[in-house]
Design a protein around this motif. Structure first.
Motif, mmCIF file in Angstrom:
data_model
loop_
_atom_site.group_PDB
_atom_site.id
_atom_site.type_symbol
_atom_site.label_atom_id
_atom_site.label_comp_id
_atom_site.label_asym_id
_atom_site.label_seq_id
_atom_site.Cartn_x
_atom_site.Cartn_y
_atom_site.Cartn_z
ATOM 1 N N ALA A 1 28.182 42.553 29.356
ATOM 2 C CA ALA A 1 27.332 43.477 30.213
ATOM 3 C C ALA A 1 28.205 44.333 31.362
ATOM 4 C CB ALA A 1 26.509 42.685 30.907
ATOM 5 N N VAL A 2 29.409 43.796 31.969
ATOM 6 C CA VAL A 2 30.091 44.566 32.560
ATOM 7 C C VAL A 2 30.609 45.873 31.769
ATOM 8 C CG1 VAL A 2 32.267 44.497 34.071
ATOM 9 C CG2 VAL A 2 30.662 42.720 34.258
ATOM 10 N N LEU B 1 29.562 47.405 29.265
ATOM 11 C CA LEU B 1 28.236 48.334 29.066
ATOM 12 C C LEU B 1 28.013 49.013 30.388
ATOM 13 C CD1 LEU B 1 26.298 46.341 26.711
ATOM 14 C CD2 LEU B 1 28.051 48.206 25.987
ATOM 15 N N LEU B 2 27.846 48.102 31.509
ATOM 16 C CA LEU B 2 27.386 48.901 32.635
ATOM 17 C C LEU B 2 28.383 49.578 33.369
ATOM 18 C CD1 LEU B 2 25.243 45.740 33.893
ATOM 19 C CD2 LEU B 2 24.430 47.831 33.055
ATOM 20 N N TYR B 3 29.657 49.079 33.504
ATOM 21 C CA TYR B 3 30.610 49.775 34.414
ATOM 22 C C TYR B 3 31.757 50.316 33.817
ATOM 23 C CZ TYR B 3 28.306 46.850 38.098
ATOM 24 O OH TYR B 3 27.187 46.191 38.816
ATOM 25 N N GLY B 4 32.148 49.704 32.958
ATOM 26 C CA GLY B 4 33.329 50.026 31.967
ATOM 27 C C GLY B 4 34.474 48.987 31.761
ATOM 28 N N PRO B 5 35.607 49.140 30.859
ATOM 29 C CA PRO B 5 36.271 48.096 30.465
ATOM 30 C C PRO B 5 37.610 47.805 31.026
ATOM 31 C CG PRO B 5 36.914 50.115 29.163
ATOM 32 C CD PRO B 5 35.961 50.576 30.134
ATOM 33 N N GLU B 6 37.834 48.667 32.328
ATOM 34 C CA GLU B 6 39.096 48.165 32.956
ATOM 35 C C GLU B 6 39.054 47.174 33.942
ATOM 36 O OE1 GLU B 6 41.962 49.957 32.225
ATOM 37 O OE2 GLU B 6 40.595 50.934 30.707
ATOM 38 N N ALA C 1 32.004 44.714 39.486
ATOM 39 C CA ALA C 1 30.903 43.943 39.292
ATOM 40 C C ALA C 1 30.964 42.414 40.358
ATOM 41 C CB ALA C 1 30.910 43.486 37.861
ATOM 42 N N LEU C 2 32.322 41.909 40.251
ATOM 43 C CA LEU C 2 32.386 40.947 41.077
ATOM 44 C C LEU C 2 32.103 40.937 42.510
ATOM 45 C CD1 LEU C 2 35.978 39.635 39.332
ATOM 46 C CD2 LEU C 2 33.507 38.595 38.950
ATOM 47 N N ALA C 3 32.795 42.236 43.049
ATOM 48 C CA ALA C 3 32.505 42.511 44.542
ATOM 49 C C ALA C 3 30.892 42.608 44.816
ATOM 50 C CB ALA C 3 33.209 43.856 44.882
#
Length: 68
Positions: free
Chosen positions: A35-36, A38-43, A50-52
């Motif tokens: 999901a990260v 898809l939502l934010y990107g692959p880097e 996402a963690l923050a």
């Protein structure tokens, strides 16, 4: 340190933070790895974002602060 090794180290560190969040924070505050992407990107920076956000959301829930 070469760039590929640096990236591997970044992912390893983020994996540890993810593990700590999954073990201690409420369910649902952290999206899955898929999901990260898809939502934010692959880097690595996207995983970090996402963690923050999961940490901030957890602290807000625990301290009853209004959401940002």
């Amino acid at each position: 340190m070469e760039a590929p090794e640096t990236i591997q180290n970044a992912w390893a560190g983020l994996k540890l933070v993810r593990m700590a969040i999954e073990q201690t924070c409420p369910a649902g505050v952290l999206p899955s790895k898929e999901a990260v992407v898809l939502l934010y990107g692959p880097e690595p920076v996207h995983e970090g974002e996402a963690l923050a956000k999961a940490i901030v959301e957890t602290v807000e829930k625990l301290t009853r602060c209004p959401p940002r």
